[in-house]
Design a protein around this motif. Structure first.
Motif, PDB file in Angstrom:
ATOM      1  N   TYR A  37     -23.773 -16.573   3.396  1.00  0.00           N
ATOM      2  CA  TYR A  37     -24.017 -17.647   2.449  1.00  0.00           C
ATOM      3  C   TYR A  37     -24.150 -17.002   1.071  1.00  0.00           C
ATOM      4  CZ  TYR A  37     -25.066 -20.796   6.345  1.00  0.00           C
ATOM      5  OH  TYR A  37     -24.994 -21.564   7.479  1.00  0.00           O
ATOM      6  N   ARG A  38     -24.054 -17.816   0.056  1.00  0.00           N
ATOM      7  CA  ARG A  38     -24.269 -17.303  -1.298  1.00  0.00           C
ATOM      8  C   ARG A  38     -24.995 -18.336  -2.149  1.00  0.00           C
ATOM      9  NH1 ARG A  38     -17.956 -17.224  -3.475  1.00  0.00           N
ATOM     10  NH2 ARG A  38     -17.701 -19.490  -3.691  1.00  0.00           N
ATOM     11  N   GLN A  39     -25.675 -17.806  -3.154  1.00  0.00           N
ATOM     12  CA  GLN A  39     -26.399 -18.678  -4.076  1.00  0.00           C
ATOM     13  C   GLN A  39     -26.222 -18.153  -5.489  1.00  0.00           C
ATOM     14  OE1 GLN A  39     -30.549 -19.280  -3.134  1.00  0.00           O
ATOM     15  NE2 GLN A  39     -30.599 -21.173  -4.327  1.00  0.00           N
ATOM     16  N   ALA A  40     -25.600 -18.966  -6.305  1.00  0.00           N
ATOM     17  CA  ALA A  40     -25.419 -18.629  -7.711  1.00  0.00           C
ATOM     18  C   ALA A  40     -26.595 -19.190  -8.509  1.00  0.00           C
ATOM     19  CB  ALA A  40     -24.105 -19.211  -8.222  1.00  0.00           C
ATOM     20  N   PRO A  41     -26.867 -18.644  -9.679  1.00  0.00           N
ATOM     21  CA  PRO A  41     -27.989 -19.135 -10.488  1.00  0.00           C
ATOM     22  C   PRO A  41     -27.880 -20.632 -10.743  1.00  0.00           C
ATOM     23  CG  PRO A  41     -27.169 -17.085 -11.381  1.00  0.00           C
ATOM     24  CD  PRO A  41     -26.205 -17.492 -10.302  1.00  0.00           C
ATOM     25  N   GLY A  42     -28.969 -21.347 -10.476  1.00  0.00           N
ATOM     26  CA  GLY A  42     -29.009 -22.777 -10.732  1.00  0.00           C
ATOM     27  C   GLY A  42     -28.286 -23.629  -9.711  1.00  0.00           C
ATOM     28  N   LYS A  43     -27.788 -23.003  -8.651  1.00  0.00           N
ATOM     29  CA  LYS A  43     -27.059 -23.747  -7.629  1.00  0.00           C
ATOM     30  C   LYS A  43     -27.721 -23.580  -6.273  1.00  0.00           C
ATOM     31  CE  LYS A  43     -22.523 -23.622  -9.846  1.00  0.00           C
ATOM     32  NZ  LYS A  43     -21.074 -23.338  -9.639  1.00  0.00           N
ATOM     33  N   GLN A  44     -27.367 -24.485  -5.356  1.00  0.00           N
ATOM     34  CA  GLN A  44     -27.902 -24.396  -4.003  1.00  0.00           C
ATOM     35  C   GLN A  44     -27.149 -23.334  -3.206  1.00  0.00           C
ATOM     36  OE1 GLN A  44     -27.702 -28.390  -2.357  1.00  0.00           O
ATOM     37  NE2 GLN A  44     -29.790 -28.820  -3.026  1.00  0.00           N
ATOM     38  N   ARG A  45     -27.819 -22.831  -2.201  1.00  0.00           N
ATOM     39  CA  ARG A  45     -27.176 -21.882  -1.305  1.00  0.00           C
ATOM     40  C   ARG A  45     -26.060 -22.606  -0.542  1.00  0.00           C
ATOM     41  NH1 ARG A  45     -30.934 -17.900   2.191  1.00  0.00           N
ATOM     42  NH2 ARG A  45     -31.790 -17.748   0.069  1.00  0.00           N
ATOM     43  N   GLU A  46     -24.918 -21.920  -0.418  1.00  0.00           N
ATOM     44  CA  GLU A  46     -23.780 -22.532   0.246  1.00  0.00           C
ATOM     45  C   GLU A  46     -23.160 -21.578   1.264  1.00  0.00           C
ATOM     46  OE1 GLU A  46     -20.702 -23.417  -2.585  1.00  0.00           O
ATOM     47  OE2 GLU A  46     -20.398 -21.306  -3.120  1.00  0.00           O
ATOM     48  N   LEU A  47     -22.553 -22.173   2.276  1.00  0.00           N
ATOM     49  CA  LEU A  47     -21.871 -21.383   3.285  1.00  0.00           C
ATOM     50  C   LEU A  47     -20.614 -20.754   2.692  1.00  0.00           C
ATOM     51  CD1 LEU A  47     -21.405 -20.543   6.296  1.00  0.00           C
ATOM     52  CD2 LEU A  47     -20.057 -22.647   6.480  1.00  0.00           C
ATOM     53  N   VAL A  48     -20.405 -19.472   2.990  1.00  0.00           N
ATOM     54  CA  VAL A  48     -19.175 -18.789   2.602  1.00  0.00           C
ATOM     55  C   VAL A  48     -18.261 -18.654   3.818  1.00  0.00           C
ATOM     56  CG1 VAL A  48     -18.175 -16.669   1.679  1.00  0.00           C
ATOM     57  CG2 VAL A  48     -20.361 -17.523   0.776  1.00  0.00           C
ATOM     58  N   ALA A  49     -18.804 -18.071   4.880  1.00  0.00           N
ATOM     59  CA  ALA A  49     -18.013 -17.867   6.088  1.00  0.00           C
ATOM     60  C   ALA A  49     -18.953 -17.613   7.255  1.00  0.00           C
ATOM     61  CB  ALA A  49     -17.054 -16.690   5.927  1.00  0.00           C
ATOM     62  N   VAL A  50     -18.526 -18.029   8.439  1.00  0.00           N
ATOM     63  CA  VAL A  50     -19.331 -17.805   9.627  1.00  0.00           C
ATOM     64  C   VAL A  50     -18.424 -17.435  10.788  1.00  0.00           C
ATOM     65  CG1 VAL A  50     -19.315 -20.239  10.281  1.00  0.00           C
ATOM     66  CG2 VAL A  50     -21.125 -18.745  11.128  1.00  0.00           C
ATOM     67  N   SER A  51     -18.905 -16.508  11.627  1.00  0.00           N
ATOM     68  CA  SER A  51     -18.196 -16.084  12.815  1.00  0.00           C
ATOM     69  C   SER A  51     -19.050 -16.430  14.028  1.00  0.00           C
ATOM     70  CB  SER A  51     -17.946 -14.568  12.765  1.00  0.00           C
ATOM     71  OG  SER A  51     -17.394 -14.113  13.981  1.00  0.00           O
ATOM     72  N   THR A  52     -18.494 -17.200  14.946  1.00  0.00           N
ATOM     73  CA  THR A  52     -19.255 -17.626  16.102  1.00  0.00           C
ATOM     74  C   THR A  52     -19.065 -16.647  17.259  1.00  0.00           C
ATOM     75  OG1 THR A  52     -17.469 -18.977  16.969  1.00  0.00           O
ATOM     76  CG2 THR A  52     -18.962 -20.016  15.392  1.00  0.00           C
ATOM     77  N   SER A  53     -19.796 -16.904  18.331  1.00  0.00           N
ATOM     78  CA  SER A  53     -19.754 -15.989  19.471  1.00  0.00           C
ATOM     79  C   SER A  53     -18.377 -15.932  20.103  1.00  0.00           C
ATOM     80  CB  SER A  53     -20.795 -16.395  20.512  1.00  0.00           C
ATOM     81  OG  SER A  53     -20.563 -17.721  20.948  1.00  0.00           O
ATOM     82  N   GLY A  54     -17.595 -16.991  19.925  1.00  0.00           N
ATOM     83  CA  GLY A  54     -16.231 -16.983  20.446  1.00  0.00           C
ATOM     84  C   GLY A  54     -15.238 -16.341  19.507  1.00  0.00           C
ATOM     85  N   ASN A  55     -15.779 -15.691  18.470  1.00  0.00           N
ATOM     86  CA  ASN A  55     -14.960 -15.016  17.461  1.00  0.00           C
ATOM     87  C   ASN A  55     -14.091 -15.968  16.662  1.00  0.00           C
ATOM     88  OD1 ASN A  55     -15.832 -12.348  17.593  1.00  0.00           O
ATOM     89  ND2 ASN A  55     -14.527 -11.919  19.350  1.00  0.00           N
ATOM     90  N   SER A  56     -14.461 -17.234  16.639  1.00  0.00           N
ATOM     91  CA  SER A  56     -13.790 -18.137  15.717  1.00  0.00           C
ATOM     92  C   SER A  56     -14.482 -18.031  14.368  1.00  0.00           C
ATOM     93  CB  SER A  56     -13.832 -19.567  16.227  1.00  0.00           C
ATOM     94  OG  SER A  56     -15.163 -20.031  16.273  1.00  0.00           O
TER      95      SER A  56
END
Length: 120
Positions: A37-56
């Motif tokens: 996840y990432r959070q820029a100044p003055g902004k909410q934290r947002e998802l960037v990328a996620v890898s699940t257990s099935g490697n998706s």
């Protein structure tokens, strides 16, 4: 119970590349998902990328085609290869892990964050 250690942030010019890594340790039975996840100044934290257990993998639209997430399950480590970086990618990047503990309880952990700064 779960510790996440991130590395790889820094300062880069627009168009450049960085690789982030995050290693999980502790009372881990199984890692269900790891991501960034990432959070820029003055902004909410947002998802960037996620890898699940099935490697998706799932990506934010803003990073598709530029960022690649990968995992080394043997090392409990997730990587984020970031190419063609843009100034708007500047943020603190946080590692996230969803873990089934050895106690069989579910746990969600966060790293302390690593700064990524992209200059124009």
């Amino acid at each position: 119970q779960v510790q996440l250690v991130e590395s790889g942030g820094g300062l880069v010019q627009a168009g450049g590349s960085l690789r982030l890594s995050c290693t999980a340790s502790g009372s881990i039975f199984r890692i269900r998902a790891m991501g960034w996840y990432r959070q820029a100044p003055g902004k909410q934290r947002e998802l960037v990328a996620v890898s699940t257990s099935g490697n998706s993998a799932n990506y934010a639209d803003s990073v598709k085609g530029r960022f690649t997430i990968s995992r080394d399950n043997a090392k409990n480590t997730v990587y984020l290869q970031m190419n063609n970086l843009k100034p708007e990618d500047t943020a603190v990047y946080y590692c996230n892990a969803q873990v089934l503990l050895q106690s069989r309880y579910e746990n969600t952990s966060w790293g302390r964050g690593t700064q990524v700064t992209v200059s124009s």
